[in-house]
Each structure stands twice: as structure tokens, then as C-alpha cells.
Enzyme design. Structure first.
Site, mmCIF file in Angstrom:
data_model
loop_
_atom_site.group_PDB
_atom_site.id
_atom_site.type_symbol
_atom_site.label_atom_id
_atom_site.label_comp_id
_atom_site.label_asym_id
_atom_site.label_seq_id
_atom_site.Cartn_x
_atom_site.Cartn_y
_atom_site.Cartn_z
ATOM 1 N N CYS A 157 -9.962 40.691 38.350
ATOM 2 C CA CYS A 157 -10.710 39.458 38.124
ATOM 3 C C CYS A 157 -11.254 39.480 36.695
ATOM 4 C CB CYS A 157 -11.884 39.251 39.069
ATOM 5 S SG CYS A 157 -11.412 39.172 40.790
ATOM 6 N N ARG A 175 -5.927 40.137 34.222
ATOM 7 C CA ARG A 175 -6.788 40.852 35.177
ATOM 8 C C ARG A 175 -6.684 40.305 36.591
ATOM 9 N NH1 ARG A 175 -10.856 43.724 32.413
ATOM 10 N NH2 ARG A 175 -12.082 43.756 34.310
ATOM 11 N N TRP A 233 -8.327 38.013 41.286
ATOM 12 C CA TRP A 233 -7.374 38.865 42.000
ATOM 13 C C TRP A 233 -8.034 39.117 43.349
ATOM 14 C CZ3 TRP A 233 -7.150 43.659 44.363
ATOM 15 C CH2 TRP A 233 -5.872 44.179 44.595
ATOM 16 N N ASN A 264 -16.984 39.775 39.461
ATOM 17 C CA ASN A 264 -15.843 40.692 39.442
ATOM 18 C C ASN A 264 -16.315 41.996 40.074
ATOM 19 O OD1 ASN A 264 -13.690 42.400 38.756
ATOM 20 N ND2 ASN A 264 -14.466 42.742 36.693
ATOM 21 N N GLY A 265 -15.645 42.414 41.145
ATOM 22 C CA GLY A 265 -16.043 43.649 41.820
ATOM 23 C C GLY A 265 -15.978 43.464 43.326
ATOM 24 N N GLU A 294 8.260 57.116 36.028
ATOM 25 C CA GLU A 294 7.788 55.964 35.262
ATOM 26 C C GLU A 294 8.875 54.871 35.198
ATOM 27 O OE1 GLU A 294 5.172 54.770 34.264
ATOM 28 O OE2 GLU A 294 5.630 53.453 32.595
ATOM 29 N N LYS A 333 8.334 51.137 36.638
ATOM 30 C CA LYS A 333 8.514 49.964 35.780
ATOM 31 C C LYS A 333 9.458 48.971 36.436
ATOM 32 C CE LYS A 333 6.094 50.268 33.584
ATOM 33 N NZ LYS A 333 4.914 50.891 33.072
ATOM 34 N N GLU A 348 7.739 47.350 39.632
ATOM 35 C CA GLU A 348 6.570 46.482 39.452
ATOM 36 C C GLU A 348 6.916 45.139 38.823
ATOM 37 O OE1 GLU A 348 3.260 47.639 36.901
ATOM 38 O OE2 GLU A 348 4.594 48.799 35.637
ATOM 39 N N HIS A 401 17.715 67.177 48.720
ATOM 40 C CA HIS A 401 16.839 67.435 49.868
ATOM 41 C C HIS A 401 16.488 66.145 50.601
ATOM 42 C CE1 HIS A 401 16.424 71.626 48.728
ATOM 43 N NE2 HIS A 401 16.263 71.214 47.488
ATOM 44 N N LYS A 440 -3.877 43.936 35.534
ATOM 45 C CA LYS A 440 -3.835 44.968 34.492
ATOM 46 C C LYS A 440 -4.929 46.016 34.677
ATOM 47 C CE LYS A 440 -2.244 46.422 30.480
ATOM 48 N NZ LYS A 440 -0.920 47.071 30.577
HETATM 49 C C1 AGP Z 1 1.654 50.438 35.017
HETATM 50 O O1 AGP Z 1 2.619 49.646 34.446
HETATM 51 C C2 AGP Z 1 0.575 49.744 35.720
HETATM 52 N N1 AGP Z 1 0.008 48.688 34.977
HETATM 53 C C3 AGP Z 1 -0.446 50.653 36.404
HETATM 54 O O2 AGP Z 1 0.226 51.632 37.127
HETATM 55 C C4 AGP Z 1 -1.510 51.330 35.495
HETATM 56 O O3 AGP Z 1 -0.929 52.329 34.725
HETATM 57 C C5 AGP Z 1 -2.612 51.883 36.402
HETATM 58 O O4 AGP Z 1 -3.224 50.833 37.090
HETATM 59 C C6 AGP Z 1 -3.644 52.667 35.632
HETATM 60 O O5 AGP Z 1 -4.336 51.870 34.719
HETATM 61 P P1 AGP Z 1 -5.186 52.474 33.552
HETATM 62 O O6 AGP Z 1 -4.269 53.256 32.670
HETATM 63 O O7 AGP Z 1 -5.763 51.274 32.848
HETATM 64 O O8 AGP Z 1 -6.243 53.341 34.159
#
Ligand code: AGP
Length: 614
Positions: free
Chosen positions: A2, A27, A75, A101-102, A487, A491, A494, A510, A609
Site C-alpha cells: 500500500c 507498492r 494491496w 498502510n499496515g 532467482e 523471475k 513472478e 532426486h 514491491k
Molecule cells: C523479487 O523480484 C521480488 N520483488 C521479491 O522477491 C523481493 O526480492 C522480496 O520481496 C524482498 O524485498 P526486499 O529486498 O525489498 O526486502
């Protein structure tokens, strides 16, 4: 999660709020809303399911007057992402309105109490409890709005950043925070509020970061005053922003993610600036200099992080153990904080976070602090909460990362951790002078090598097109390339919503090998180095099951080229920097596949984000 904004001054608030919300949309983007206030008038509230653009279409034609305003991009945590649950939320009489926000953890108990006292709720959100509680306190005790906010917040458990306005107090904005961020921009007789500095930077560079359990009272005539929720006066600490406005624009790229991928050579140079000089043979991280001796002498380093930052931590485990010979444990912050871990006084806890606001990472840090550990932050967002709660730290200096998928933040985390490991290794005498010098040179050559690698983008796009309709994908790597496989898979899933798994290449047999058939793309990192021959064997196992093989290889490789369906070459390099280089093709593959599948690359569904809720 948010984003919240606020404005009080002489200008029309609405365009400022909308621009600010667009900047904060990363956000959360389930719904958006604004509330506008002009002294002598009722508060106007507009809110809508969808993005900020949907809100502006909805508002089009309605009155948007008002020199005070608050806004929110959501969000969803409690309640569906619909018009009713969208913020702002208003008191029963419509006189008090707020954005939040929270998460209010004790909202259910408070709601029950308020309902019993006749308060009528419209939404399913936890936030609505706050506004009714403030109204309830105010009407029952006859106190001022500020005092009502303060008393209400003392009853609340959980995380909040709130901005409150009232038509009974039309020259004021009240804001408060605990565990969710809030920045106040100080203009000339005007004030801006936001979850981060991006909506503020074009108006003023002077900001105050509100601390936990502080309440800001901004009065049009008397300026800013800060008190604690215990009612103690606090002197505002004004800081200057370093951020540049251009960094927040797309600069001709179709998406922020692509821009941020292409910014990596530059971002890495910024990460090196003043910290590394291969010719003179030194590396030095100013932000942790005073703590380096303590880190070097620590019994153990615990690295905590989430998501992509956790993958950076896994690479760091190899770096620190190999070069500095310090035992390392890597933990998901969300698991670490809830499993009663053993933390000793001589442990150093490193938190890695792009945003510096991730709720689990923050909570894990606080727990480690209580148990006496030294806290170090590796953070991108300057002035963020993690950068302030840690004892020391280094910024990655990647610049603002707007795309939800982390790209340049990740590679700069890796270079920073690599520098840290080299510096510690040198101090502890666990690395030879020759190796130290070699690896410094390898690091310094990275921007140029990444520039070169980016020249293969159109070829990588062609390869991506072949696999855009895949339903599953496997990513394999060994050693430091294993976290890069994780990673790569993250990527892809997501932003393109293709199911993908990352595995250490040897683990494939395995279990995951059962998935391999002619429809399964297998992305493998098979660069020259200690594990090369072993990875080649794994590749043969994939080929024997007719898997489609896309291999990242060292330039000039012929062995893997003969076996793979496609190869993507990275420049000849020491294994130390391979994780950084091998990341780039995976970023591009995910990006192109997502674009070809018409996915919203910069704002993938269900994500945000900054994950400021646990
Ligand atoms: C990765 O592409 C994501 N946006 C997510 O996994 C992110 O790395 C994670 O939420 C951690 O965020 P931060 O690095 O801001 O703590």
C-alpha cells in the site's frame, strides 16, 4: 505494501496526490482513492477498484477542489479489492477520513467493541476500525483530533502509517507511523507526505522520516510539530534527499524492468564508486568500516532476507565462507523470526533488502538486536527503516528500482557482498594477495562485460519466443550458480506466471527429473569452472529424457553447444563473478516471455514491491 500520500499547502491537492499515487503504485495496485478537503466544505472521497488510472477516469468531471488531501493505492490484506474496501475510510459522520498502510492486528476485538457501541462499518478492512475508534474517542472524551488519534493509536496493535484529515479541523493533517514507513517533505509553507520519497522529490529535497510511534501534526499556519504516542515533544530531524527526478522516469524504455536491466552496468559502477580500485589494490566499504574488525572476529554471520534478496544471501554464503572463512547461515527472515533461533552476542546479523522496509526482515532484525547481535544492513533505498535500525551498513546505490521484479537491486547486492567478502578475507588473511588482486579486477570488469552481454538481447529475445508458451520450466546450477537458478525461476514465475523451479543441478535426479520430457525447458548454467564437468553430466541426463536445453555457457564453449538446444554465451570470467553475469540472460528471458504473454511486467498480479506486511 500500500502506498499513501498527503498534501497540505496553497496548491490544488488532487493532481499532486494522483502523481504521487502513480509513483507509489509499485507498492500495491488493487484499488486507489483520494479524499480532498477545503476549509468550510465537506470532505470529498473518491475511490475505485483498479489502478490509479481507473480512479482518475472515475473522478473525471467531478469536483476536485481542495488544498488538503490524502490518497492511497492498495494491496489488499483484509477484504476483497473492491470499491468499498478501497481507502480512504471515513468516520460515521463523514467528518474524519484516513488512509492506512499496515495491518491492525487487534482489529476484530476493537471492531466488536465499536459495533456494540453503535458504530456502523461499511467495509471488511482492518483500517476502518481506526477511523471509527478515533471518532469514538473524540466524541466520548471531547478531546482534540490530535489527542483522539494519539489515544486511539495507544489501543492499536500491529503496523500502521496513517494520514488523517477532518472537516472540523480543516487546516491540519495528522500522520503517524509504526513499522510502516512515512516521509514528510518540507516545502515553502506546504507539506507532502508519502510512503517513500518518490512522490516528494520533485517538490522538495528536505524531508523528515517519521520514526515509530511518532505523530506528526502539520498545521497550515504553524508548520510541523512531532510528538510521541506517549505525548512527548520530538524535534524534527530534517534530511536532504539524494534522489534525482529523472531516475523515476522510464527514459524511453517500454517498461521499468527493461530500463533497470539495462541500467546494471551503470548501477554496478555506482556501487563501486569510492569503494574499490583494482589498480591500487584496495576495497573499502565506508559504511561498515567501524564494524569490520568486529565482523572479521565474529563467530558466525547470519544473513536474513526474503525473495530475491534471500538469493543474494545464498551467493554471499559461498563468498564469505570461501574468501573470509567465516561460518555463514542464511535464513528466510519470515522463518528465522518465528523459530526461537540461537543468537549469540558474537554473531553478526546481516539483513539484505532492496526496499529496506520488508516487514519480516525488519522484525527478524529487531529480534536479533534484542538478543545482542550486531546488525548490518545491505539496503538500496536510502533512509529506509532497515538502514536506520541497523548498527551500520552499506547502500547498494542501484538507484530507485520501480519494476516489482528485482533486477539491478539484485546484481548490486551481489557486488556489494562480494566486496565485503574480499575486504574481510584480506583483513583475516584468508585470501592470497594474488587472488585478492585477481578478484578485484574481475569485479571491476563487470560493467563492461554486462554491456557486452546486453548486446545479445535480440538473440535472447528470439530464444525466449520459442518457450513463451511453456507451462513449466526448470532452472539448474551448481555452486554459486544454484542461487542464480533459484532467482531465474523466481523471475519467470513472478512476471510471466509460468511455473518454474530452481534446483542444484545434482539434486535433479532426486525427484525433478521425473518431470522432464520434450515439453520441459531446462535452463542450466554451465560455465567454465570447478563444477563444469559435473554440470555437463547433468546436461546429458536432461538430454537423455528429451528435455529442451537452454544453457548459459562461457564464450567459446563447444562441448555444451553440441548438446544444448540453445546456448547463451557470457564473457570469459572467473567463477567468482559468474553469478552476477549469468543473472542477466535470465532476467531478459523472463522479461521477453512476460511481454510476449501480455503480462503486466512492472506490476505483476498479486505482488507489490515493498512487502510491509508479514
Ligand atoms: C523479487 O523480484 C521480488 N520483488 C521479491 O522477491 C523481493 O526480492 C522480496 O520481496 C524482498 O524485498 P526486499 O529486498 O525489498 O526486502
Amino acid at each position: 505494501m500500500c502506498g499513501i500520500v498527503g498534501y497540505i499547502g496553497d496548491k490544488r491537492a488532487y493532481p499532486i496526490l494522483i502523481k504521487g499515487l502513480s509513483r507509489l503504485e509499485y507498492r500495491g495496485y488493487d484499488s486507489a482513492g483520494v479524499a480532498l478537503l477545503e476549509p468550510g466544505e465537506d470532505i470529498k472521497v473518491y475511490k475505485r477498484q483498479g489502478k490509479v488510472i481507473d480512479l482518475t477516469e472515475f473522478v473525471n468531471g467531478s469536483s476536485t477542489s481542495g488544498t488538503i488531501g490524502i490518497g492511497h493505492t492498495r494491496w489488499a490484506t483484509h477484504g476483497l479489492p473492491n470499491d468499498v474496501n478501497a481507502h480512504p475510510h471515513s468516520s460515521g459522520d463523514g467528518k474524519i477520513t484516513l488512509v492506512h498502510n499496515g495491518i491492525i492486528e487487534n482489529y476484530a476485538i476493537l471492531k466488536k467493541e465499536l459495533v456494540n457501541r453503535g458504530r456502523v462499518f461499511k467495509s471488511e478492512t482492518d483500517t476502518e476500525v481506526l477511523v471509527h475508534l478515533i471518532e469514538d474517542v473524540k466524541s466520548k472524551s471531547g478531546v482534540s483530533l490530535v489527542e483522539a488519534v494519539r489515544i486511539a493509536l495507544n489501543r492499536v496493535h500491529g503496523a500502521y502509517a496513517i494520514v488523517v484529515i477532518s472537516s472540523d479541523d480543516p487546516n491540519k493533517i495528522i500522520a503517524a507511523k509504526k513499522s510502516s514507513p512515512l516521509v514528510i517533505g518540507m516545502g515553502e509553507d506546504e507539506y507532502y507526505l508519502a510512503s517513500d520519497a518518490t512522490p516528494i522529490v520533485e517538490y522538495t529535497k528536505n524531508v523528515v522520516y517519521l520514526e515509530d510511534e511518532q505523530i506528526a501534526i502539520i498545521d497550515r499556519h504553524n508548520g510541523l510539530r512531532i510528538i510521541s504516542i506517549g505525548n512527548q515533544e520530538v524535534s524534527p530531524y530534517v534530511q536532504e534527499l539524494e534522489m534525482q527526478l529523472e531516475e523515476l522516469e522510464k527514459g524511453g524504455y517500454e517498461h521499468f524492468m527493461l530500463k533497470e536491466i539495462y541500467e546494471q552496468p551503470h548501477a554496478i559502477k555506482d556501487s563501486f564508486r569510492g569503494r574499490l580500485n583494482a589498480k591500487e589494490g584496495w576495497v573499502s566499504l565506508g559504511g561498515i568500516k567501524d564494524y569490520e574488525e568486529q565482523i572479521a572476529k565474529s563467530d558466525r554471520i547470519i544473513i536474513i532476507a526474503c525473495g530475491t534478496s534471500w538469493h543474494a544471501a545464498l551467493v554471499a554464503e559461498y563468498y564469505f565462507e570461501d574468501l573470509a572463512r567465516i561460518p555463514v547461515e542464511v535464513e528466510y527472515a519470515s522463518e528465522f523470526r518465528y523459530r526461537n533461533p540461537i543468537i549469540r552476542k558474537n554473531d553478526v546479523v546481516i539483513a539484505i533488502s532492496q526496499s529496506g522496509e520488508t516487514a519480516d526482515t525488519l522484525a527478524a532484525l529487531k529480534m536479533a538486536k534484542e538478543q545482542g547481535a550486531t546488525l548490518i544492513g545491505i539496503v538500496n533505498v536510502v533512509g529506509s527503516t532497515i538502514s536506520r535500525v541497523t548498527d551500520a551498513g552499506s547502500y547498494t546505490h542501484a538507484g530507485p528500482e520501480i519494476g516489482v521484479a528485482s533486477t539491478k537491486a539484485f546484481t548490486t547486492q551481489l557486488v556489494l557482498l562480494a566486496m565485503m567478502a574480499l575486504s574481510l578475507g584480506k583483513r583475516r588473511g584468508t585470501i592470497t594477495d594474488e587472488k585478492f588482486s585477481l578478484l578485484l579486477n574481475e569485479l571491476e570488469a563487470l560493467p563492461m562485460k554486462i554491456e557486452k552481454l546486453l548486446e545479445s538481447d535480440s538473440y535472447i529475445k528470439g530464444v525466449s519466443a520459442i518457450y513463451k508458451d511453456a507451462r513449466n520450466a526448470l532452472y539448474l546450477g551448481r555452486g554459486t550458480s544454484f542461487p542464480i537458478a533459484l532467482e531465474g525461476a523466481l523471475k519467470l514465475k513472478e512476471i510471466s506466471y509460468i511455473h518454474a523451479e530452481g534446483y542444484p543441478a545434482a539434486e535433479m535426479k532426486h525427484g525433478p527429473i521425473a518431470l522432464i520430457d520434450e515439453n520441459m525447458p531446462v535452463f542450466v548454467i554451465a560455465t567454465q569452472g570447478e563444477n563444469y564437468v559435473k554440470v555437463v553430466s547433468n546436461i546429458q541426463e536432461v538430454k537423455a529424457r528429451k528435455g529442451k536445453l537452454i544453457a548459459i555457457v562461457t564464450k567459446g564453449d563447444t562441448t555444451v553447444r553440441e548438446m544444448a538446444d540453445h546456448v547463451i554465451e557470457i564473457p570469459m570470467s572467473h567463477e567468482f563473478v559468474v553469478p552476477i553475469l549469468a543473472t542477466i540472460p535470465f532476467q531478459l528471458i523472463s522479461y521477453h516471455i512476460a511481454v510476449m504473454r501480455n503480462c503486466n511486467v512492472d506490476q505483476p498480479r498479486n505482488l507489490a514491491k515493498s512487502v510491509t506486511v508479514e
